[in-house]
Design a protein around this motif. Structure first.
Motif, short mmCIF file in Angstrom:
data_model
loop_
_atom_site.label_atom_id
_atom_site.label_comp_id
_atom_site.label_asym_id
_atom_site.label_seq_id
_atom_site.Cartn_x
_atom_site.Cartn_y
_atom_site.Cartn_z
N ASP A 109 -7.01 0.10 15.06
CA ASP A 109 -8.04 1.63 15.63
C ASP A 109 -9.59 1.34 15.36
O ASP A 109 -9.33 -0.48 14.98
CB ASP A 109 -7.68 2.64 15.22
CG ASP A 109 -8.20 2.63 13.27
OD1 ASP A 109 -8.77 1.52 13.13
OD2 ASP A 109 -7.22 3.96 12.83
N ALA A 110 -10.63 1.51 15.59
CA ALA A 110 -12.09 1.04 15.51
C ALA A 110 -12.07 1.34 14.00
O ALA A 110 -13.15 0.31 13.91
CB ALA A 110 -12.84 2.36 16.27
N GLU A 111 -11.77 1.59 12.75
CA GLU A 111 -11.69 1.62 11.83
C GLU A 111 -10.79 0.49 11.60
O GLU A 111 -10.28 0.12 10.44
CB GLU A 111 -12.04 2.52 10.50
CG GLU A 111 -12.54 3.74 11.54
CD GLU A 111 -12.28 5.09 10.53
OE1 GLU A 111 -13.18 5.14 9.31
OE2 GLU A 111 -11.44 5.78 11.04
N VAL A 132 -6.19 -8.21 21.98
CA VAL A 132 -5.67 -7.33 23.35
C VAL A 132 -6.96 -6.09 22.54
O VAL A 132 -7.60 -6.63 21.31
CB VAL A 132 -4.98 -6.31 22.65
CG1 VAL A 132 -3.62 -7.53 24.31
CG2 VAL A 132 -4.20 -5.52 22.01
N PRO A 133 -7.62 -5.12 22.92
CA PRO A 133 -8.60 -4.60 22.71
C PRO A 133 -8.35 -3.90 21.84
O PRO A 133 -7.02 -3.38 21.73
CB PRO A 133 -9.84 -3.20 24.33
CG PRO A 133 -9.57 -4.62 24.65
CD PRO A 133 -8.03 -5.20 24.81
N ASN A 134 -9.20 -3.40 20.56
CA ASN A 134 -8.91 -2.42 20.09
C ASN A 134 -8.19 -1.22 20.58
O ASN A 134 -8.76 -0.27 21.43
CB ASN A 134 -9.76 -1.51 18.30
CG ASN A 134 -10.27 -2.55 18.07
OD1 ASN A 134 -9.29 -3.47 17.48
ND2 ASN A 134 -11.25 -2.45 17.26
N CYS A 170 -5.23 8.33 9.01
CA CYS A 170 -4.57 7.55 8.81
C CYS A 170 -3.35 7.09 7.11
O CYS A 170 -2.45 5.93 7.95
CB CYS A 170 -6.19 6.28 7.45
SG CYS A 170 -5.90 7.56 6.07
N LEU A 171 -2.41 8.08 7.29
CA LEU A 171 -1.29 7.88 6.85
C LEU A 171 -0.08 7.57 7.82
O LEU A 171 0.66 7.63 7.58
CB LEU A 171 -0.99 8.98 6.51
CG LEU A 171 -1.88 9.48 4.89
CD1 LEU A 171 -1.02 10.48 4.98
CD2 LEU A 171 -1.04 8.03 3.88
N GLU A 172 -0.90 7.71 9.39
CA GLU A 172 0.08 7.26 10.28
C GLU A 172 -0.02 5.23 10.84
O GLU A 172 0.66 5.09 11.18
CB GLU A 172 -0.34 7.89 11.27
CG GLU A 172 -0.27 9.37 11.29
CD GLU A 172 -0.62 10.00 12.52
OE1 GLU A 172 -1.08 9.26 14.08
OE2 GLU A 172 -0.81 11.50 12.64
#
Length: 516
Positions: free
Chosen positions: A396-398, A352-354, A329-331
């Motif tokens: 992303d998914a989260e 657009v999709p994740n 997540c730091l990225e």
């Protein structure tokens, strides 16, 4: 929601003798701030400033920055911050664009202002701050002359200030900040980052533009703000030590400067409970170094001038998760705040999709209502309430938003899309590298040739070839820069951002001259 002027007066009544603003050699209590903003509002009236008139300031970060916006808020004037780091011709264009009636100038910046006026059609009334300005009208004299006139009757008004963007493409655009929305946004940000009544704010961000929101953060709790002024790592550390500062926000270059100064252990920084960083991407390796050096909680904040503050955040919990569990997540730039919606769309505007890249769109109640004198540009930037950021991102998914880069800096090399930030993050992990900028230069074979410019930490020696070899195996071979230049320093903008466009222009000229 109270107005800015009402907040100042409330704090003057409740916390009169407590510090409102401090510098290394000056202090101003809440009572003094209330009285002086009243007097300055009276003085502005004496200069024929009325509701809706524009008052410009050319000041380094100082107590007078808070006083001038407070006085403008009380008088119903629109405050316009002008960055003295701009070229005089650019400042002159902004004076005309804003239609300034009065310009308040620090004595050390008078020559800049006078040069700027040679490029301006308007000739606003000049008011000098400091002992060396030699202008007809003096800031302290005006305040003293109006100090016996008592409280100023506030003028209700809609627009509090015009905040100019940093102007990465063409001249800066004047973002209009409504009074009520800006105060509300400031309050929401303070709530989100957890600022409380016992905090002492360290202000380091240049307040000519949107960072003035940081300078005013202490208004809600009547607390103290310590102002660094022109950025200096040791000044910041002295203020942290002396004033027991607890919370601040820095841009990456400032954080790098503190880490490389070698001075952190010479001052008592134990009062700092939270450091925020933002305004530009920062390599995860630098975050890890900062966490070790300060041992406090960290936040990453993502915002733009057009958002009147923040849109996304990496929380302290996110940072702990990354360090303990190796989460990536730091990225990212964090996740959208509770009052913000984000989308990523393709070139046709379709979601657009994740996991797929596209342009980042943000919806927030604090998106600005317009640009000053630039309705067309606004309609291209904000559509149906969505801010088109110009950033290429992946969600992303989260829900973490990973900023790949500005759309205009995306590199297309040999048929591949390369986002500079991933190459920059790789180079930044090398112990010798201090700062880095990666971009594409025109190339007849590749379309774009990946190019990097770096600065090195003091007393380190490394060659361009060694840096290229360092990248091998960490990123794909086609992403490794064809050339890496080593410079003494990278050009910075008014908020401390690395000026990639300026670097590209310099390298582009060198490239063309070399080819010739």
């Amino acid at each position: 929601m109270p107005t800015l002027g009402q907040l100042i007066d409330r704090n003057a009544d409740r916390f009169g003798d407590q510090d409102a603003y401090v510098e290394l050699d000056r202090r101003r209590s809440w009572r003094e701030l209330g009285q002086r903003t009243d007097a300055l509002a009276h003085a502005l009236r004496s200069l024929d400033v009325r509701k809706g008139d524009r008052v410009g300031v050319i000041l380094p970060d100082c107590i007078e920055v808070a006083e001038t916006i407070g006085a403008c808020a009380k008088a119903g004037a629109i405050r316009v911050g002008l960055n003295y780091r701009l070229a005089p011709r650019e400042i002159g264009a902004l004076i005309d664009d804003a239609g300034l009636d009065v310009l308040i100038v620090q004595d050390t910046k008078v020559a800049i202002a006078q040069k700027a006026l040679t490029f301006s059609k308007r000739q606003p009334v000049l008011v000098g701050v400091g002992a060396q300005h030699a202008l007809e009208r003096d800031y302290e004299t005006l305040i003293a002359a109006a100090s016996d006139r008592g409280a100023f009757t506030h003028t209700p008004h809609e627009q509090l200030m015009i905040c100019y963007t940093t102007g990465s493409t063409g001249l800066p655009k004047g973002a209009i900040y409504p009074h009520a929305l800006m105060i509300e946004s400031m309050g929401v940000i303070a709530l989100t980052e957890g600022a409380g009544p016992d905090d002492v704010w360290l202000h380091a961000m240049p307040a000519s533009g949107v960072p003035i929101i940081h300078l005013l953060r202490n208004m809600f709790h009547g607390t103290k703000c310590a102002i660094v002024g022109e950025w200096d790592a040791e000044t910041a550390l002295k203020l942290i030590d002396r004033e027991q500062a607890t919370i601040c926000v820095l841009v990456p270059t400032m954080l790098n400067d503190l880490l490389s100064s070698g001075l952190i252990t010479q001052y008592n920084c134990s009062s700092i409970r939270q450091l925020g960083y933002g305004s530009a991407p920062i390599p995860p390796a630098t975050v890890c170094d900062a966490l070790k050096a300060f041992g406090c909680k960290f936040l990453q904040m993502f915002g733009t001038t057009e958002l009147m503050g923040m849109g996304m955040m990496l929380t302290a919990t996110d940072h702990e998760r990354a360090l303990k569990d190796g989460h990536n997540c730091l990225e990212s730039a964090g996740r959208a705040l509770y009052y913000v919606d984000v989308r990523v769309v393709d070139e046709q505007g379709n979601d657009v999709p994740n996991g797929e890249a596209g342009e980042l769109l943000i919806h927030s109640p604090y998106v600005i209502p317009g640009y000053w004198n630039q309705a067309v540009e606004y309609s291209e930037t904000v559509r149906d309430g969505w801010l088109y950021t110009g950033d290429i991102a992946v969600i992303d998914a989260e829900g973490y938003v990973h900023l790949k880069d500005r759309a205009k800096f995306r590199i297309k090399s040999g048929g591949y899309n390369v986002f500079p930030v991933e190459v920059e993050n790789c180079l930044a992990e090398h112990d010798a590298v201090d700062e880095v900028s990666v971009f594409g230069l025109p190339d007849p074979k590749w379309g774009d040739r990946i190019h990097a410019v770096v600065t090195l930490n003091s007393e380190t020696v490394v060659s361009s070839a060694e840096l290229r070899e360092y990248c091998r195996g960490k990123i794909a071979n086609f992403k490794i820069p064809k050339d890496i230049e080593i410079w003494d320093a990278l050009p910075k903008g008014p908020t401390g951002k690395i000026q990639k466009r300026e670097i590209i222009e310099i390298c582009g000229r060198d490239d063309q001259s070399g080819a010739a």
